[in-house]
Design a protein around this motif. Sequence first.
Motif, PDB file in Angstrom:
ATOM      1  N   LYS A  20       0.807  -1.214   0.000  1.00 28.64           N
ATOM      2  CA  LYS A  20       0.000   0.000   0.000  1.00 28.64           C
ATOM      3  C   LYS A  20       0.844   1.271   0.000  1.00 28.64           C
ATOM      4  CE  LYS A  20      -3.735  -2.162   2.621  1.00 28.64           C
ATOM      5  NZ  LYS A  20      -4.453  -2.130   3.913  1.00 28.64           N
ATOM      6  N   PRO A  22       2.769   4.298  -1.189  1.00 27.88           N
ATOM      7  CA  PRO A  22       2.630   4.963  -2.481  1.00 27.88           C
ATOM      8  C   PRO A  22       3.948   5.128  -3.242  1.00 27.88           C
ATOM      9  CG  PRO A  22       2.351   6.537  -0.698  1.00 27.88           C
ATOM     10  CD  PRO A  22       2.476   5.176  -0.077  1.00 27.88           C
ATOM     11  N   SER A  23       5.055   5.204  -2.549  1.00 26.56           N
ATOM     12  CA  SER A  23       6.344   5.398  -3.204  1.00 26.56           C
ATOM     13  C   SER A  23       6.914   4.053  -3.647  1.00 26.56           C
ATOM     14  CB  SER A  23       7.327   6.074  -2.250  1.00 26.56           C
ATOM     15  OG  SER A  23       8.610   6.096  -2.813  1.00 26.56           O
ATOM     16  N   ARG A  27       8.236   1.005  -1.298  1.00 25.85           N
ATOM     17  CA  ARG A  27       7.466  -0.232  -1.417  1.00 25.85           C
ATOM     18  C   ARG A  27       8.377  -1.414  -1.729  1.00 25.85           C
ATOM     19  NH1 ARG A  27       3.757   1.762  -4.557  1.00 25.85           N
ATOM     20  NH2 ARG A  27       4.786   1.235  -6.508  1.00 25.85           N
ATOM     21  N   VAL A  68       2.185   4.495   5.506  1.00 27.43           N
ATOM     22  CA  VAL A  68       1.206   4.471   4.407  1.00 27.43           C
ATOM     23  C   VAL A  68       0.299   5.681   4.516  1.00 27.43           C
ATOM     24  CG1 VAL A  68      -0.837   3.245   3.555  1.00 27.43           C
ATOM     25  CG2 VAL A  68       1.253   1.987   4.012  1.00 27.43           C
ATOM     26  N   ILE A  69      -0.154   5.988   5.718  1.00 28.50           N
ATOM     27  CA  ILE A  69      -1.034   7.139   5.914  1.00 28.50           C
ATOM     28  C   ILE A  69      -0.307   8.430   5.546  1.00 28.50           C
ATOM     29  CG2 ILE A  69      -2.247   8.502   7.665  1.00 28.50           C
ATOM     30  CD1 ILE A  69      -2.798   5.796   9.093  1.00 28.50           C
ATOM     31  N   GLY A  71       2.292   8.746   3.598  1.00 22.07           N
ATOM     32  CA  GLY A  71       2.594   8.737   2.171  1.00 22.07           C
ATOM     33  C   GLY A  71       1.417   9.158   1.313  1.00 22.07           C
ATOM     34  N   HIS A  72       0.205   8.833   1.750  1.00 20.47           N
ATOM     35  CA  HIS A  72      -0.973   9.224   0.979  1.00 20.47           C
ATOM     36  C   HIS A  72      -1.320  10.697   1.181  1.00 20.47           C
ATOM     37  CE1 HIS A  72      -1.994   5.449  -0.868  1.00 20.47           C
ATOM     38  NE2 HIS A  72      -1.814   4.832   0.280  1.00 20.47           N
ATOM     39  N   THR A  75       1.201  12.993  -1.964  1.00 25.61           N
ATOM     40  CA  THR A  75       1.343  12.165  -3.162  1.00 25.61           C
ATOM     41  C   THR A  75       2.245  12.852  -4.191  1.00 25.61           C
ATOM     42  OG1 THR A  75      -0.647  13.128  -4.127  1.00 25.61           O
ATOM     43  CG2 THR A  75      -0.910  11.100  -2.860  1.00 25.61           C
ATOM     44  N   LYS A  78       3.736   9.163 -10.394  1.00 24.98           N
ATOM     45  CA  LYS A  78       4.299   7.821 -10.475  1.00 24.98           C
ATOM     46  C   LYS A  78       5.578   7.840 -11.301  1.00 24.98           C
ATOM     47  CE  LYS A  78       0.258   5.027  -9.708  1.00 24.98           C
ATOM     48  NZ  LYS A  78       0.653   4.403  -8.490  1.00 24.98           N
TER      49      LYS A  78
END
Length: 92
Positions: A20, A22-23, A27, A68-69, A71-72, A75, A78
């Motif tokens: 989960k 985002p990076s 990840r 994760v929190i 990172g979101h 944003t 990609k």
Amino acid sequence: MSTRRQAITLYRNLLRESEKLPSYNFRMYAVRKIRDTFRANKMINDFKEIDRQVANAKESLELIRRQVIIGHLYTTDKLVIEQKKTLRPSDD
């Protein structure tokens, strides 16, 4: 719950949570680190050491969840490696 089942459940939860992130770099690092750590600790027989490693893994799981929190919240675009390539008829 048996130690083996607990370790497997923890391993799966760690991998799910790390997916989960985002990076892409974080990840992939997290997945690689989780797999390498569990493989390295596969042959431990000392119950105190097993309990210590399980506690470390639970702390890591909470850390990944927090990351994760965060990172979101921030944003970014990609990376090229994450973008799916679509084939066009002229690409043949």
